[in-house]
Design a protein around this motif. Structure first.
Motif, PDB file in Angstrom:
ATOM      1  N   SER A  45      -5.848   0.760  10.132  1.00 50.81           N
ATOM      2  CA  SER A  45      -6.105   1.043   8.720  1.00 50.81           C
ATOM      3  C   SER A  45      -4.782   1.184   8.003  1.00 50.81           C
ATOM      4  CB  SER A  45      -6.903   2.338   8.573  1.00 50.81           C
ATOM      5  OG  SER A  45      -8.122   2.248   9.273  1.00 50.81           O
ATOM      6  N   SER A  69      -3.174   0.500   1.709  1.00 48.41           N
ATOM      7  CA  SER A  69      -3.324  -0.574   0.718  1.00 48.41           C
ATOM      8  C   SER A  69      -3.216  -1.927   1.426  1.00 48.41           C
ATOM      9  CB  SER A  69      -2.244  -0.457  -0.355  1.00 48.41           C
ATOM     10  OG  SER A  69      -0.977  -0.666   0.230  1.00 48.41           O
ATOM     11  N   TYR A  70      -3.603  -2.972   0.673  1.00 41.72           N
ATOM     12  CA  TYR A  70      -3.427  -4.326   1.207  1.00 41.72           C
ATOM     13  C   TYR A  70      -1.939  -4.640   1.366  1.00 41.72           C
ATOM     14  CZ  TYR A  70      -8.365  -5.433   0.535  1.00 41.72           C
ATOM     15  OH  TYR A  70      -9.721  -5.458   0.634  1.00 41.72           O
ATOM     16  N   GLN A 124     -10.842  -5.136   4.849  1.00 37.46           N
ATOM     17  CA  GLN A 124     -11.821  -4.694   3.857  1.00 37.46           C
ATOM     18  C   GLN A 124     -11.581  -3.251   3.476  1.00 37.46           C
ATOM     19  OE1 GLN A 124     -15.527  -5.345   5.927  1.00 37.46           O
ATOM     20  NE2 GLN A 124     -15.687  -3.192   6.472  1.00 37.46           N
ATOM     21  N   ARG A 125     -11.920  -2.945   2.259  1.00 34.79           N
ATOM     22  CA  ARG A 125     -11.754  -1.583   1.756  1.00 34.79           C
ATOM     23  C   ARG A 125     -12.892  -0.718   2.251  1.00 34.79           C
ATOM     24  NH1 ARG A 125      -8.039   0.101  -1.623  1.00 34.79           N
ATOM     25  NH2 ARG A 125      -6.952  -1.429  -2.819  1.00 34.79           N
ATOM     26  N   SER A 126     -12.516   0.518   2.567  1.00 32.67           N
ATOM     27  CA  SER A 126     -13.523   1.511   2.933  1.00 32.67           C
ATOM     28  C   SER A 126     -12.968   2.893   2.598  1.00 32.67           C
ATOM     29  CB  SER A 126     -13.902   1.402   4.407  1.00 32.67           C
ATOM     30  OG  SER A 126     -12.811   1.766   5.204  1.00 32.67           O
ATOM     31  N   PRO A 162      -9.529   6.333   0.101  1.00 29.96           N
ATOM     32  CA  PRO A 162      -9.754   4.891   0.196  1.00 29.96           C
ATOM     33  C   PRO A 162      -8.676   4.258   1.094  1.00 29.96           C
ATOM     34  CG  PRO A 162      -8.849   5.439  -1.948  1.00 29.96           C
ATOM     35  CD  PRO A 162      -9.076   6.734  -1.222  1.00 29.96           C
ATOM     36  N   VAL A 217      -7.760   0.516   3.720  1.00 28.82           N
ATOM     37  CA  VAL A 217      -8.064  -0.883   4.049  1.00 28.82           C
ATOM     38  C   VAL A 217      -8.087  -0.985   5.566  1.00 28.82           C
ATOM     39  CG1 VAL A 217      -7.269  -3.263   3.888  1.00 28.82           C
ATOM     40  CG2 VAL A 217      -6.945  -1.704   1.954  1.00 28.82           C
ATOM     41  N   GLN A 218      -9.274  -1.290   6.103  1.00 27.97           N
ATOM     42  CA  GLN A 218      -9.376  -1.489   7.554  1.00 27.97           C
ATOM     43  C   GLN A 218      -9.085  -2.961   7.840  1.00 27.97           C
ATOM     44  OE1 GLN A 218     -13.264  -0.031   8.633  1.00 27.97           O
ATOM     45  NE2 GLN A 218     -12.466   2.050   8.879  1.00 27.97           N
TER      46      GLN A 218
END
Length: 195
Positions: free
Chosen positions: A129, A132-133, A158-160, A166, A168-169
């Motif tokens: 995780s 951020s991207y 994907q965001r979770s 929040p 990004v996994q």
């Protein structure tokens, strides 16, 4: 009975007197005995030399068998050495790789899972995780610059929300680069024998 010699006086002489016949006979018998003794001595000498050669052959055959057995052992040891060298060449320096992976992981990303994949164990899958991207992108760029990894590919992102934050996994796949074969270190016994 009376004998009368009617031959003239000069023809009465014998070619070989009786004592000469005996001498010739003794000489012939002596020559035959000497020849027999010589041949017997030679035969005994040849038999002794043959026995000595046969004894040496037994010793040499034993030595040849030992040499052949040693050659078989040497070939076996060479095969083992080759196998060990190939195993050493394929040995993965996991400690160095994990330290490199930790150094390249940005402070705003973390890994949750790492697994080796592929039949030759050259593939590596990472799940983790990031905040951020951008953190995931920096992580991929950092892995591309490593001497241990190549072909870094993003499998999923994907965001979770985790614990109200929040995130990004992501999932990455990458390949482990073949490392140069390390220079064989000489063992202490090999170092002493080279002196």
């Amino acid at each position: 009975m009376i004998r009368i010699n009617l031959l003239p006086q000069r023809r009465r002489r014998r070619f070989i007197p009786e004592s000469g016949v005996v001498l010739v006979a003794l000489f012939v018998i002596g020559a035959l005995a000497a020849s027999y003794a010589w041949e017997t001595w030679r035969n005994n000498r040849v038999a002794a030399e043959t026995a000595q050669i046969n004894q040496k052959l037994i010793t040499v055959r034993r030595q040849v068998a030992e040499v052949l057995a040693l050659e078989v052992k040497i070939e076996d040891l060479k095969a083992r050495e080759t196998l060990l060298k190939s195993l050493e060449a394929r040995e993965v320096p996991w400690a160095e790789m994990l330290v490199d992976l930790a150094d390249r992981t940005p402070h705003d990303a973390w890994l949750a899972n790492a697994s080796v994949s592929g039949s030759t164990a050259t593939g590596l899958s990472l799940q983790g995780s990031g905040l951020s991207y951008d953190a995931v992108a920096r992580f991929m760029t950092a892995l591309t610059g490593s001497r241990f990894y190549s072909d870094v590919d993003l499998q999923a992102a994907q965001r979770s929300v985790t614990g109200g934050t929040p995130v990004v996994q992501f999932g990455l796949s990458l390949k482990m680069r073949p490392l140069p074969v390390p220079v064989a270190r000489a063992t202490p016994a090999a170092q002493e024998s080279s002196r």
